[in-house]
Design a protein around this motif. Structure first.
Motif, PDB file in Angstrom:
ATOM      1  N   LEU A 321      13.014   4.195 -10.791  1.00  0.00           N
ATOM      2  CA  LEU A 321      14.458   4.444 -10.856  1.00  0.00           C
ATOM      3  C   LEU A 321      14.775   5.630 -11.763  1.00  0.00           C
ATOM      4  N   VAL A 322      14.011   5.765 -12.838  1.00  0.00           N
ATOM      5  CA  VAL A 322      14.194   6.919 -13.726  1.00  0.00           C
ATOM      6  C   VAL A 322      13.890   8.211 -12.977  1.00  0.00           C
ATOM      7  N   ARG A 323      12.814   8.197 -12.179  1.00  0.00           N
ATOM      8  CA  ARG A 323      12.460   9.392 -11.416  1.00  0.00           C
ATOM      9  C   ARG A 323      13.508   9.692 -10.339  1.00  0.00           C
ATOM     10  N   ILE A 324      14.048   8.637  -9.733  1.00  0.00           N
ATOM     11  CA  ILE A 324      15.093   8.836  -8.724  1.00  0.00           C
ATOM     12  C   ILE A 324      16.299   9.530  -9.351  1.00  0.00           C
ATOM     13  N   ARG A 325      16.676   9.122 -10.536  1.00  0.00           N
ATOM     14  CA  ARG A 325      17.810   9.750 -11.226  1.00  0.00           C
ATOM     15  C   ARG A 325      17.518  11.205 -11.576  1.00  0.00           C
ATOM     16  N   ALA A 326      16.243  11.542 -11.698  1.00  0.00           N
ATOM     17  CA  ALA A 326      15.863  12.923 -11.989  1.00  0.00           C
ATOM     18  C   ALA A 326      15.685  13.750 -10.724  1.00  0.00           C
ATOM     19  N   GLY A 327      15.916  13.128  -9.544  1.00  0.00           N
ATOM     20  CA  GLY A 327      15.870  13.885  -8.305  1.00  0.00           C
ATOM     21  C   GLY A 327      14.757  13.525  -7.342  1.00  0.00           C
ATOM     22  N   ALA A 328      13.921  12.526  -7.679  1.00  0.00           N
ATOM     23  CA  ALA A 328      12.836  12.127  -6.784  1.00  0.00           C
ATOM     24  C   ALA A 328      13.392  11.476  -5.518  1.00  0.00           C
ATOM     25  N   ASP A 329      12.563  11.432  -4.475  1.00  0.00           N
ATOM     26  CA  ASP A 329      12.941  10.845  -3.193  1.00  0.00           C
ATOM     27  C   ASP A 329      13.102   9.334  -3.365  1.00  0.00           C
ATOM     28  N   ALA A 330      14.324   8.845  -3.271  1.00  0.00           N
ATOM     29  CA  ALA A 330      14.601   7.431  -3.520  1.00  0.00           C
ATOM     30  C   ALA A 330      13.898   6.524  -2.523  1.00  0.00           C
ATOM     31  N   GLU A 331      13.930   6.915  -1.250  1.00  0.00           N
ATOM     32  CA  GLU A 331      13.314   6.063  -0.228  1.00  0.00           C
ATOM     33  C   GLU A 331      11.814   5.944  -0.457  1.00  0.00           C
ATOM     34  N   ALA A 332      11.147   7.062  -0.776  1.00  0.00           N
ATOM     35  CA  ALA A 332       9.701   7.033  -1.011  1.00  0.00           C
ATOM     36  C   ALA A 332       9.366   6.193  -2.232  1.00  0.00           C
ATOM     37  N   GLU A 333      10.136   6.348  -3.297  1.00  0.00           N
ATOM     38  CA  GLU A 333       9.847   5.613  -4.528  1.00  0.00           C
ATOM     39  C   GLU A 333      10.028   4.105  -4.338  1.00  0.00           C
ATOM     40  N   LEU A 334      11.133   3.686  -3.769  1.00  0.00           N
ATOM     41  CA  LEU A 334      11.400   2.257  -3.630  1.00  0.00           C
ATOM     42  C   LEU A 334      10.495   1.613  -2.585  1.00  0.00           C
ATOM     43  N   THR A 335      10.147   2.363  -1.547  1.00  0.00           N
ATOM     44  CA  THR A 335       9.202   1.837  -0.559  1.00  0.00           C
ATOM     45  C   THR A 335       7.823   1.655  -1.190  1.00  0.00           C
ATOM     46  N   ALA A 336       7.406   2.628  -1.993  1.00  0.00           N
ATOM     47  CA  ALA A 336       6.115   2.511  -2.666  1.00  0.00           C
ATOM     48  C   ALA A 336       6.103   1.319  -3.603  1.00  0.00           C
ATOM     49  N   PHE A 337       7.180   1.108  -4.354  1.00  0.00           N
ATOM     50  CA  PHE A 337       7.261  -0.073  -5.219  1.00  0.00           C
ATOM     51  C   PHE A 337       7.077  -1.349  -4.423  1.00  0.00           C
ATOM     52  N   ALA A 338       7.879  -1.509  -3.376  1.00  0.00           N
ATOM     53  CA  ALA A 338       7.862  -2.759  -2.621  1.00  0.00           C
ATOM     54  C   ALA A 338       6.512  -3.003  -1.964  1.00  0.00           C
ATOM     55  N   THR A 339       5.901  -1.945  -1.440  1.00  0.00           N
ATOM     56  CA  THR A 339       4.637  -2.093  -0.728  1.00  0.00           C
ATOM     57  C   THR A 339       3.471  -2.353  -1.676  1.00  0.00           C
ATOM     58  N   LEU A 340       3.369  -1.548  -2.725  1.00  0.00           N
ATOM     59  CA  LEU A 340       2.235  -1.671  -3.639  1.00  0.00           C
ATOM     60  C   LEU A 340       2.292  -2.955  -4.451  1.00  0.00           C
ATOM     61  N   ARG A 341       3.465  -3.287  -4.974  1.00  0.00           N
ATOM     62  CA  ARG A 341       3.553  -4.489  -5.805  1.00  0.00           C
ATOM     63  C   ARG A 341       3.382  -5.755  -4.962  1.00  0.00           C
ATOM     64  N   ARG A 342       3.815  -5.737  -3.707  1.00  0.00           N
ATOM     65  CA  ARG A 342       3.569  -6.907  -2.854  1.00  0.00           C
ATOM     66  C   ARG A 342       2.077  -7.030  -2.546  1.00  0.00           C
ATOM     67  N   ARG A 343       1.412  -5.895  -2.359  1.00  0.00           N
ATOM     68  CA  ARG A 343      -0.037  -5.923  -2.124  1.00  0.00           C
ATOM     69  C   ARG A 343      -0.772  -6.532  -3.312  1.00  0.00           C
ATOM     70  N   VAL A 344      -0.398  -6.144  -4.525  1.00  0.00           N
ATOM     71  CA  VAL A 344      -1.019  -6.717  -5.717  1.00  0.00           C
ATOM     72  C   VAL A 344      -0.750  -8.215  -5.786  1.00  0.00           C
ATOM     73  N   ALA A 345       0.478  -8.622  -5.484  1.00  0.00           N
ATOM     74  CA  ALA A 345       0.812 -10.050  -5.528  1.00  0.00           C
ATOM     75  C   ALA A 345      -0.053 -10.857  -4.576  1.00  0.00           C
ATOM     76  N   LEU A 346      -0.305 -10.314  -3.399  1.00  0.00           N
ATOM     77  CA  LEU A 346      -1.105 -11.032  -2.409  1.00  0.00           C
ATOM     78  C   LEU A 346      -2.601 -10.994  -2.730  1.00  0.00           C
ATOM     79  N   ASP A 347      -3.119  -9.809  -3.021  1.00  0.00           N
ATOM     80  CA  ASP A 347      -4.564  -9.628  -3.136  1.00  0.00           C
ATOM     81  C   ASP A 347      -5.125 -10.027  -4.491  1.00  0.00           C
ATOM     82  N   TYR A 348      -4.310 -10.018  -5.508  1.00  0.00           N
ATOM     83  CA  TYR A 348      -4.782 -10.373  -6.841  1.00  0.00           C
ATOM     84  C   TYR A 348      -4.136 -11.666  -7.329  1.00  0.00           C
ATOM     85  N   VAL A 349      -2.814 -11.664  -7.489  1.00  0.00           N
ATOM     86  CA  VAL A 349      -2.142 -12.801  -8.112  1.00  0.00           C
ATOM     87  C   VAL A 349      -2.311 -14.068  -7.281  1.00  0.00           C
ATOM     88  N   GLN A 350      -1.937 -14.015  -6.009  1.00  0.00           N
ATOM     89  CA  GLN A 350      -2.028 -15.208  -5.176  1.00  0.00           C
ATOM     90  C   GLN A 350      -3.479 -15.621  -4.935  1.00  0.00           C
TER      91      GLN A 350
END
Length: 448
Positions: A321-350
């Motif tokens: 979100l900090v990077r988005i406010r500085a001009g980063a691509d919001a869609e790319a950043e939030l999609t990467a968050f949702a995809t990567l953190r869900r992958r960690v939740a499934l493959d490691y945590v669960q």
């Protein structure tokens, strides 16, 4: 809310939930100069003893937040933990000290989660850019021009609070997640778990006991955990045992005396009983709303990674979100968050927490012996031992997927996998080998 909507970068970020994950998100936003509104249903921060372990990569992140030193001063540094068997005694001891070349925190810190909440709420109350709204129950979330709005009910009636984005950190029964209709598939264990804490030092009653211990038993497994306030025992409650019976002082005394006989009754500091689930949200993001921590994934406490992975979620999305406010691509950043953190939740945590739980309650004698032999073999091999504690500490997942890191291009033919993370060479599993999906790997146990 399937797409990112244009946002007002001067508006605050809304954080729903003032547990350890929510206050971490809010404090990290303030650290980066982003205004925040922290919304909590309770009139004051909750006092909850449930989670108490902070792993090395979590301490690294909290060190950047400037709170780790205070936590260490109040907590208990634990470099080693043990796997035990009710009949065989000590099976294997694992040493986080093997990570000393990779992290400044080669240990786990035992500190009840409410202390982190207290520290960060004090900081937020002193911050001009933070507004704390306690005693406010969320009724709904909707898109508005420039961001999102959340409707809350307080003692003064209903009101709507606007922000650029919303971080839902409001726990397993997340109103944010339910309001958005996000699925939460998984299962609930048939037995409930009970935590009972005592001021008695169990090391005086059980020779050689470590500060964190996982005890396998086909009849009643348990784990024993030490914090500065108390020793804590966690064990399953029989499915047919009523809640009031499980929490009855006489029942608690019987359970504790089975762990370590004592001539006097055990003084009881705290007791909790709760249902345990293995669930992951179908998505961690809709539009400008994201969910983190228990709102996005809940798991067995055997492994001590739920709180830690939730803090990793919070740090990841805040920095995006900090990077988005500085001009980063919001869609790319939030999609990467949702995809990567869900992958960690499934493959490691669960994957790891479920296997940890199943290992402790294994009933087949041959499999129990095989589990013990494997644990002994791992600790006898320095490379396997180090790889095991790298995964148990979540250091492997953080080093592999990073925090607030966009997908990297692969050096091999083709394109990145669904997470955007290269998979061509695999990564070490808990036994030191490579290859195979993370969910197919043997899982180490950490601390709860």
């Amino acid at each position: 809310m399937s797409m990112t909507i244009p946002t007002d970068v001067t508006a605050p970020v809304l954080v729903v939930g003032a547990g350890p994950v929510g206050v971490t998100a809010a404090a990290e936003l303030v650290r980066h100069g982003v205004p925040v509104v922290l919304i909590e249903a309770e009139p004051e921060p909750k006092t909850d003893w449930r989670a108490s372990t902070f792993h090395p990569p979590t301490l690294e992140l909290l060190g950047e937040l400037g709170i780790a030193d205070q936590m260490i001063a109040e907590g208990l540094v634990v470099p080693r933990f043990q796997h035990r068997d009710r009949d065989a005694g000590l099976v294997a001891e694992f040493d986080f000290g093997l990570l000393r070349d990779e992290t400044a925190y080669p240990y786990r810190l035992q500190l009840n989660q409410q202390h982190l909440v207290r520290m960060l709420v004090e900081r937020l109350r002193a911050a001009e850019s933070a507004r704390l709204v306690f005693g406010a129950r969320v009724l709904g979330v909707r898109e508005v021009d420039g961001g999102v709005a959340v409707t809350v009910r307080t003692g003064d009636g209903e009101t709507e609070i606007h922000g650029s984005h919303l971080i839902g950190a409001d726990g397993a029964n997340s109103t944010v997640r339910q309001t958005l209709g996000i699925g939460f598939a998984g299962h609930t264990y048939p037995e409930r778990f009970l935590i009972v804490s005592t001021s008695v030092d169990l090391r005086e009653l059980i020779p050689g006991l470590a500060d964190v211990n996982y005890v396998a038993d086909p009849r009643e497994w348990l784990f024993l955990l030490h914090t500065r306030e108390s020793w804590r025992a966690v064990y399953p409650v029989p499915v047919d045992q009523p809640r009031e019976v499980a929490l009855d002082p006489a029942t608690l005394q019987t359970q504790l005396q089975k762990i370590a006989p004592r001539s006097e009754d055990y003084p009881i500091v705290d007791r909790q009983i709760y249902n345990v689930h293995q669930r992951v949200a179908s998505t961690f993001r809709l539009g400008n709303v994201v969910i983190v921590g228990d709102a996005a994934h809940i798991n067995s406490p055997v492994g001590g990674v739920g709180l830690n992975s939730g803090i990793h979620d919070a740090m990841d999305v805040v920095r995006r979100l900090v990077r988005i406010r500085a001009g980063a691509d919001a869609e790319a950043e939030l999609t990467a968050f949702a995809t990567l953190r869900r992958r960690v939740a499934l493959d490691y945590v669960q994957a790891d927490t479920h296997r940890n739980t199943e290992r402790l309650k294994e009933t087949d004698p041959a499999r129990r012996r095989a589990n013990q032999d494997e644990l002994r073999a791992i600790t006898a091999d320095p490379d396997r031992h180090r790889n095991w504690v790298r995964r148990a500490s979540l250091l492997e997942s953080v080093r592999r997927f990073g925090i607030a890191r966009l997908p990297e291009p692969t050096a091999t033919a083709g394109s990145p996998d669904a997470t955007g993370s290269p998979e061509a060479t695999g990564s070490p599993d808990a036994t030191g080998s490579t290859g195979g999906a993370a969910s197919d790997r043997p899982a180490p146990a950490g601390a709860a």
